[in-house]
Design a protein around this motif. Structure first.
Motif, PDB file in Angstrom:
ATOM      1  N   THR A 109      86.038  25.032  14.599  1.00  0.00           N
ATOM      2  CA  THR A 109      85.428  24.558  15.825  1.00  0.00           C
ATOM      3  C   THR A 109      84.136  23.653  15.118  1.00  0.00           C
ATOM      4  O   THR A 109      84.059  22.341  15.910  1.00  0.00           O
ATOM      5  CB  THR A 109      84.815  25.328  17.070  1.00  0.00           C
ATOM      6  N   GLU A 118      85.255  16.692  18.550  1.00  0.00           N
ATOM      7  CA  GLU A 118      85.663  17.467  19.668  1.00  0.00           C
ATOM      8  C   GLU A 118      84.181  17.697  20.295  1.00  0.00           C
ATOM      9  O   GLU A 118      83.002  17.938  19.695  1.00  0.00           O
ATOM     10  CB  GLU A 118      85.998  18.861  19.299  1.00  0.00           C
ATOM     11  N   LEU A 120      81.995  20.519  22.939  1.00  0.00           N
ATOM     12  CA  LEU A 120      81.899  21.577  23.397  1.00  0.00           C
ATOM     13  C   LEU A 120      80.833  21.743  24.829  1.00  0.00           C
ATOM     14  O   LEU A 120      80.003  20.810  25.061  1.00  0.00           O
ATOM     15  CB  LEU A 120      81.269  22.875  22.754  1.00  0.00           C
ATOM     16  N   GLY A 124      80.760  26.767  25.352  1.00  0.00           N
ATOM     17  CA  GLY A 124      81.299  26.711  23.898  1.00  0.00           C
ATOM     18  C   GLY A 124      80.350  27.055  22.898  1.00  0.00           C
ATOM     19  O   GLY A 124      80.400  27.815  21.967  1.00  0.00           O
ATOM     20  N   SER A 240      97.017  25.700  19.060  1.00  0.00           N
ATOM     21  CA  SER A 240      96.062  26.502  19.814  1.00  0.00           C
ATOM     22  C   SER A 240      96.486  27.747  20.392  1.00  0.00           C
ATOM     23  O   SER A 240      96.180  28.870  20.205  1.00  0.00           O
ATOM     24  CB  SER A 240      95.133  25.839  20.602  1.00  0.00           C
ATOM     25  N   ASN A 284      87.073  29.093  22.773  1.00  0.00           N
ATOM     26  CA  ASN A 284      88.691  28.520  22.883  1.00  0.00           C
ATOM     27  C   ASN A 284      89.065  28.635  24.111  1.00  0.00           C
ATOM     28  O   ASN A 284      89.923  27.754  24.495  1.00  0.00           O
ATOM     29  CB  ASN A 284      89.396  29.156  21.857  1.00  0.00           C
ATOM     30  N   LYS A 288      85.787  24.429  25.343  1.00  0.00           N
ATOM     31  CA  LYS A 288      86.349  23.175  24.736  1.00  0.00           C
ATOM     32  C   LYS A 288      86.615  22.018  25.872  1.00  0.00           C
ATOM     33  O   LYS A 288      87.205  22.669  26.659  1.00  0.00           O
ATOM     34  CB  LYS A 288      87.216  23.418  23.751  1.00  0.00           C
TER      35      LYS A 288
END
Length: 298
Positions: A109, A118, A120, A124, A240, A284, A288
């Protein structure tokens, strides 16, 4: 996730879960860490050579532009990872090592934040904090005396390596079959292990029968077959979703180590493992804005 992807992932989880106890059995039976990683990957590499030579099997040579990436994949995902796990398993239990490896999605991550941009959510970041708190608890409770074990550092380096491995590996599934990609990275990852060649024959001769059988097992199954089944699962299903099955891997590792070696991680390490996996799940499933898949190797 379709049924075949689920089946391939479950086979991988069970085989990889057994690898930690098998590594410990080989180390306790006379193998040095250096000779064990070399011997098991000589077996794995030779197995892929035999497969490639089967009449009717078509193995494409990698494109020149992929050679550097494949070498890096092998050196990071195979060489660095397995040196970390094997050397780390000298001083920590199989179950503790498995729980630390289960933290690798946390590192994935963090890498994804910088490499894949990415983002969060607040949950997250909370999940990341919980995950690292779990790692700290495992570290403190890695043995009954509550003293720091150097094996923790080796296994955490392995967890980081497998996270980088995923980020570099995923795009190549569009150009290579799972078994081709697995063979290429296995051969590349075996090359650095050749540095450990001196004394290998003597090491094999002086090891116990159980240690030799365990080394052969981890060479054929966790280092060979399980990598292929995992690559198939990732190529057929959402990464995922497939990767969520790996959260139960420490359970198999603890059960196998208990039955085979009469070895259990400390209570504090188990608590830390539960906290770590809880943090990973929080990141997860709730944390996210964009899903990124993960992978853990043995």
């Amino acid at each position: 996730m379709n049924k075949k992807a689920f089946l391939m992932a479950m086979i991988t989880v069970i085989i990889w879960g057994s690898a930690f106890a098998a590594i410990r059995a080989s180390l306790q039976g006379g193998y040095s860490s250096c000779h064990l990683v070399l011997f098991r990957y000589l077996i794995a590499s030779f197995s892929f050579v035999l497969y490639a030579l089967i009449p009717g099997v078509k193995f494409r040579l990698p494109a020149k532009q992929d050679w550097i990436r494949l070498l890096l994949l092998g050196w990071i995902g195979i060489s660095t990872y397995h040196i970390g796990v094997t050397f780390g398993s000298q001083t920590i239990s199989a179950g503790t090592a498995a729980m630390l490896i289960a933290s690798s999605p946390i590192f994935t991550t963090i890498i994804a934040i910088f490499v894949l941009k990415e983002r969060l959510e607040r949950m997250g970041w909370i999940g990341l904090f919980i995950g690292f708190a779990g790692i700290a608890i495992i570290t403190i409770g890695s043995n009954d005396t509550l003293t720091f074990s150097p094996g923790i550092i080796f296994v955490l380096v392995a967890a980081l390596a497998t996270s980088v491995f995923f980020v570099l590996q995923k795009p190549l599934f569009t150009r290579y079959k799972p078994i081709e990609l697995t063979a290429y990275v296995t051969w590349a990852g075996t090359l650095p292990f050749l540095f450990f060649s001196p004394g290998l024959i003597e090491g094999i001769q002086h090891a116990t029968l159980e240690a030799n059988l365990s080394a052969i097992y981890v060479g054929i199954f966790p280092a060979g077959i399980a990598y292929v089944t995992w690559a198939i699962a990732l190529s057929m299903g959402n990464a995922s979703s497939v990767s969520t099955l790996l959260y139960i891997e420490p359970v198999f590792a603890i059960i196998v180590a208990w039955v085979w070696l009469q070895e259990l991680p400390s209570t504090l390490s188990i608590v830390g493992g539960i906290v770590t996996v809880s943090g990973v799940l929080l990141v997860n499933f709730l944390g996210k804005k964009k899903t990124v898949g993960m992978t853990i190797d043995y």
